[in-house]
Design a protein around this motif. Structure first.
Motif, PDB file in Angstrom:
ATOM      1  N   LEU A  90       0.920  -1.240   0.088  1.00  0.00           N
ATOM      2  CA  LEU A  90      -0.081  -0.007  -0.066  1.00  0.00           C
ATOM      3  C   LEU A  90       0.916   1.200  -0.003  1.00  0.00           C
ATOM      4  CD1 LEU A  90      -2.660  -1.114   2.425  1.00  0.00           C
ATOM      5  CD2 LEU A  90      -2.726  -1.329   0.006  1.00  0.00           C
ATOM      6  N   TYR A  91       1.920   1.357   0.999  1.00  0.00           N
ATOM      7  CA  TYR A  91       2.792   2.522   1.016  1.00  0.00           C
ATOM      8  C   TYR A  91       3.751   2.309   2.037  1.00  0.00           C
ATOM      9  CZ  TYR A  91      -0.154   3.583   5.163  1.00  0.00           C
ATOM     10  OH  TYR A  91      -0.962   3.470   6.376  1.00  0.00           O
ATOM     11  N   ARG A  92       4.748   2.941   2.083  1.00  0.00           N
ATOM     12  CA  ARG A  92       6.037   3.106   2.858  1.00  0.00           C
ATOM     13  C   ARG A  92       5.718   4.244   3.726  1.00  0.00           C
ATOM     14  NH1 ARG A  92       7.990   0.138  -1.303  1.00  0.00           N
ATOM     15  NH2 ARG A  92       9.075  -1.697  -0.760  1.00  0.00           N
ATOM     16  N   VAL A  93       6.304   3.944   5.383  1.00  0.00           N
ATOM     17  CA  VAL A  93       6.188   5.169   6.178  1.00  0.00           C
ATOM     18  C   VAL A  93       7.794   5.399   6.240  1.00  0.00           C
ATOM     19  CG1 VAL A  93       5.498   6.143   8.269  1.00  0.00           C
ATOM     20  CG2 VAL A  93       4.218   4.520   7.217  1.00  0.00           C
ATOM     21  N   ALA A  94       8.261   6.586   5.868  1.00  0.00           N
ATOM     22  CA  ALA A  94       9.653   6.938   6.367  1.00  0.00           C
ATOM     23  C   ALA A  94       9.893   8.014   7.310  1.00  0.00           C
ATOM     24  CB  ALA A  94      10.160   7.554   4.890  1.00  0.00           C
ATOM     25  N   PRO A  95      11.120   8.316   7.920  1.00  0.00           N
ATOM     26  CA  PRO A  95      11.171   9.313   8.926  1.00  0.00           C
ATOM     27  C   PRO A  95      10.651  10.658   8.533  1.00  0.00           C
ATOM     28  CG  PRO A  95      13.171   7.958   8.609  1.00  0.00           C
ATOM     29  CD  PRO A  95      12.207   7.761   7.558  1.00  0.00           C
ATOM     30  N   GLY A  96      10.004  11.253   9.379  1.00  0.00           N
ATOM     31  CA  GLY A  96       9.358  12.507   8.955  1.00  0.00           C
ATOM     32  C   GLY A  96       7.636  12.195   8.309  1.00  0.00           C
ATOM     33  N   GLU A  97       7.301  11.080   8.371  1.00  0.00           N
ATOM     34  CA  GLU A  97       6.104  10.411   7.869  1.00  0.00           C
ATOM     35  C   GLU A  97       5.022  10.126   8.897  1.00  0.00           C
ATOM     36  OE1 GLU A  97       7.180  10.048   3.271  1.00  0.00           O
ATOM     37  OE2 GLU A  97       6.818   8.517   4.413  1.00  0.00           O
TER      38      GLU A  97
ATOM     39  N   SER B  49      -4.714  13.327   2.967  1.00  0.00           N
ATOM     40  CA  SER B  49      -4.822  13.927   1.541  1.00  0.00           C
ATOM     41  C   SER B  49      -3.670  13.399   0.587  1.00  0.00           C
ATOM     42  CB  SER B  49      -4.700  15.335   1.441  1.00  0.00           C
ATOM     43  OG  SER B  49      -4.741  15.748   0.167  1.00  0.00           O
ATOM     44  N   GLU B  50      -2.454  13.107   0.992  1.00  0.00           N
ATOM     45  CA  GLU B  50      -1.236  12.785   0.241  1.00  0.00           C
ATOM     46  C   GLU B  50      -1.479  11.215   0.204  1.00  0.00           C
ATOM     47  OE1 GLU B  50       2.053  13.964   2.445  1.00  0.00           O
ATOM     48  OE2 GLU B  50       2.428  15.610   1.309  1.00  0.00           O
ATOM     49  N   ARG B  51      -1.789  10.406   1.266  1.00  0.00           N
ATOM     50  CA  ARG B  51      -1.999   8.992   1.185  1.00  0.00           C
ATOM     51  C   ARG B  51      -3.239   8.694   0.222  1.00  0.00           C
ATOM     52  NH1 ARG B  51       3.033   7.445   1.778  1.00  0.00           N
ATOM     53  NH2 ARG B  51       3.799   7.362   4.062  1.00  0.00           N
ATOM     54  N   ILE B  52      -4.162   9.345   0.304  1.00  0.00           N
ATOM     55  CA  ILE B  52      -5.328   9.082  -0.375  1.00  0.00           C
ATOM     56  C   ILE B  52      -4.986   8.962  -1.701  1.00  0.00           C
ATOM     57  CG2 ILE B  52      -7.842   9.472  -1.037  1.00  0.00           C
ATOM     58  CD1 ILE B  52      -8.261   9.862   1.880  1.00  0.00           C
ATOM     59  N   ALA B  53      -4.235  10.100  -2.155  1.00  0.00           N
ATOM     60  CA  ALA B  53      -3.884  10.387  -3.551  1.00  0.00           C
ATOM     61  C   ALA B  53      -3.193   9.098  -3.920  1.00  0.00           C
ATOM     62  CB  ALA B  53      -3.258  11.616  -3.951  1.00  0.00           C
ATOM     63  N   GLU B  54      -2.256   8.729  -3.251  1.00  0.00           N
ATOM     64  CA  GLU B  54      -1.349   7.616  -3.613  1.00  0.00           C
ATOM     65  C   GLU B  54      -2.238   6.195  -3.824  1.00  0.00           C
ATOM     66  OE1 GLU B  54       1.667   7.258  -0.564  1.00  0.00           O
ATOM     67  OE2 GLU B  54       2.593   9.278  -0.987  1.00  0.00           O
ATOM     68  N   LEU B  55      -3.190   6.061  -2.742  1.00  0.00           N
ATOM     69  CA  LEU B  55      -3.660   4.865  -2.965  1.00  0.00           C
ATOM     70  C   LEU B  55      -4.616   4.778  -4.110  1.00  0.00           C
ATOM     71  CD1 LEU B  55      -4.594   4.461   1.022  1.00  0.00           C
ATOM     72  CD2 LEU B  55      -2.938   2.939  -0.509  1.00  0.00           C
ATOM     73  N   MET B  56      -5.159   6.061  -4.483  1.00  0.00           N
ATOM     74  CA  MET B  56      -6.108   6.027  -5.820  1.00  0.00           C
ATOM     75  C   MET B  56      -5.237   5.801  -6.853  1.00  0.00           C
ATOM     76  SD  MET B  56      -9.047   6.547  -4.925  1.00  0.00           S
ATOM     77  CE  MET B  56      -9.788   6.858  -6.462  1.00  0.00           C
ATOM     78  N   GLN B  57      -4.037   6.094  -6.862  1.00  0.00           N
ATOM     79  CA  GLN B  57      -2.915   5.850  -8.203  1.00  0.00           C
ATOM     80  C   GLN B  57      -2.948   4.324  -8.078  1.00  0.00           C
ATOM     81  OE1 GLN B  57       0.571   7.910  -8.203  1.00  0.00           O
ATOM     82  NE2 GLN B  57       1.452   6.705  -9.997  1.00  0.00           N
ATOM     83  N   LEU B  58      -2.491   3.675  -7.010  1.00  0.00           N
ATOM     84  CA  LEU B  58      -2.276   2.168  -6.778  1.00  0.00           C
ATOM     85  C   LEU B  58      -3.688   1.681  -7.287  1.00  0.00           C
ATOM     86  CD1 LEU B  58      -0.815  -0.294  -5.772  1.00  0.00           C
ATOM     87  CD2 LEU B  58      -1.868   0.186  -3.701  1.00  0.00           C
ATOM     88  N   ILE B  59      -4.854   1.860  -6.838  1.00  0.00           N
ATOM     89  CA  ILE B  59      -6.261   1.302  -7.394  1.00  0.00           C
ATOM     90  C   ILE B  59      -6.126   1.614  -8.835  1.00  0.00           C
ATOM     91  CG2 ILE B  59      -8.587   1.424  -7.253  1.00  0.00           C
ATOM     92  CD1 ILE B  59      -8.274   2.389  -4.411  1.00  0.00           C
ATOM     93  N   GLU B  60      -5.985   2.441  -9.323  1.00  0.00           N
ATOM     94  CA  GLU B  60      -5.954   2.726 -10.811  1.00  0.00           C
ATOM     95  C   GLU B  60      -4.972   1.723 -11.700  1.00  0.00           C
ATOM     96  OE1 GLU B  60      -4.880   6.278 -14.361  1.00  0.00           O
ATOM     97  OE2 GLU B  60      -5.122   6.668 -12.397  1.00  0.00           O
TER      98      GLU B  60
END
Length: 217
Positions: A72-79, A132-143
């Motif tokens: 789904l995504y990665r969580v890095a320092p600062g996130e 907002s940022e993560r939902i945009a990333e997840l929408m791209q993944l779904i696409e």
């Protein structure tokens, strides 16, 4: 630099909190150090708090009962982790799995402190900007999953990793949410077309333009 200073350095939003809120955060945060490969949370577990990553990274995936994984995504320092935020806000259990990719240090903010900090405009804005940022990333993944064929997605994945990839077919399959056998078959097809050269735990890109044509469909 002590742990509180490092946390403030990684997350500049904390400087905008009131002095009382910052004190509460630094005093109540639980400092956790875990090795690579640790499952931090999993499906149906209760969310214990809001994570701030100081070092390392966390890979968040959705796993099927058959063992297939969709990154789904990665969580890095600062996130931080949007699924953790959603679980805290909705009083729900986790519906995904979080695994440390490397040795990871994080500060876990207890739920009560998280709820209190939502009254601070800066912290509330930080949390919803994260959504907002993560939902945009997840929408791209779904696409990508819904509308792009696996050969297109594999070609695009290979192109994004440089000329020489040190990886396994299983790792590529995990990144694509597929199974190793299918990815291996596609890679052999790419090799037969002269697009890549395969060797043990290594993929060499021979024809980037050809891969770009496949990725574009």
């Amino acid at each position: 630099m002590n742990a509180s200073e490092e946390l403030a350095d990684r997350y500049p939003v904390l400087a905008a909190l009131s002095p009382e809120a910052r004190t509460q955060l630094f005093e109540r945060a639980q400092w956790i150090s875990v090795p690579a490969g640790t499952v931090l949370f999993d499906d149906h577990q209760a969310c214990e708090g809001f994570p701030f990553v100081l070092s390392g990274s966390i890979r968040v995936i959705k796993a099927s009962a058959q063992g297939r994984e969709l990154p789904l995504y990665r969580v890095a320092p600062g996130e931080t982790c949007v699924i953790s935020s959603a679980c805290l806000l909705g009083h729900e259990d986790y519906n995904a799995r979080g695994i440390t990719e490397t040795d990871t240090v994080l500060a876990l903010l207890p739920k009560g402190v998280f709820d209190a900090l939502l009254a601070e405009p800066a912290f509330r804005g930080f949390v919803f900007h994260l959504f907002s940022e993560r939902i945009a990333e997840l929408m791209q993944l779904i696409e990508e999953v819904a509308f792009h064929k696996l050969d297109q997605r594999l070609a695009a994945l290979l192109l994004g990793k440089g000329r020489l990839l040190h990886t396994t077919h299983q790792h590529l399959a995990d990144e694509l949410g597929s199974v190793r056998e299918i990815v291996s078959r596609l890679l052999k097809g790419f090799a037969a077309q002269g697009l890549v050269r395969l060797s043990r735990e290594q993929v060499e890109i021979l024809d980037p333009a050809g891969l770009r044509r496949i990725a574009a469909g």
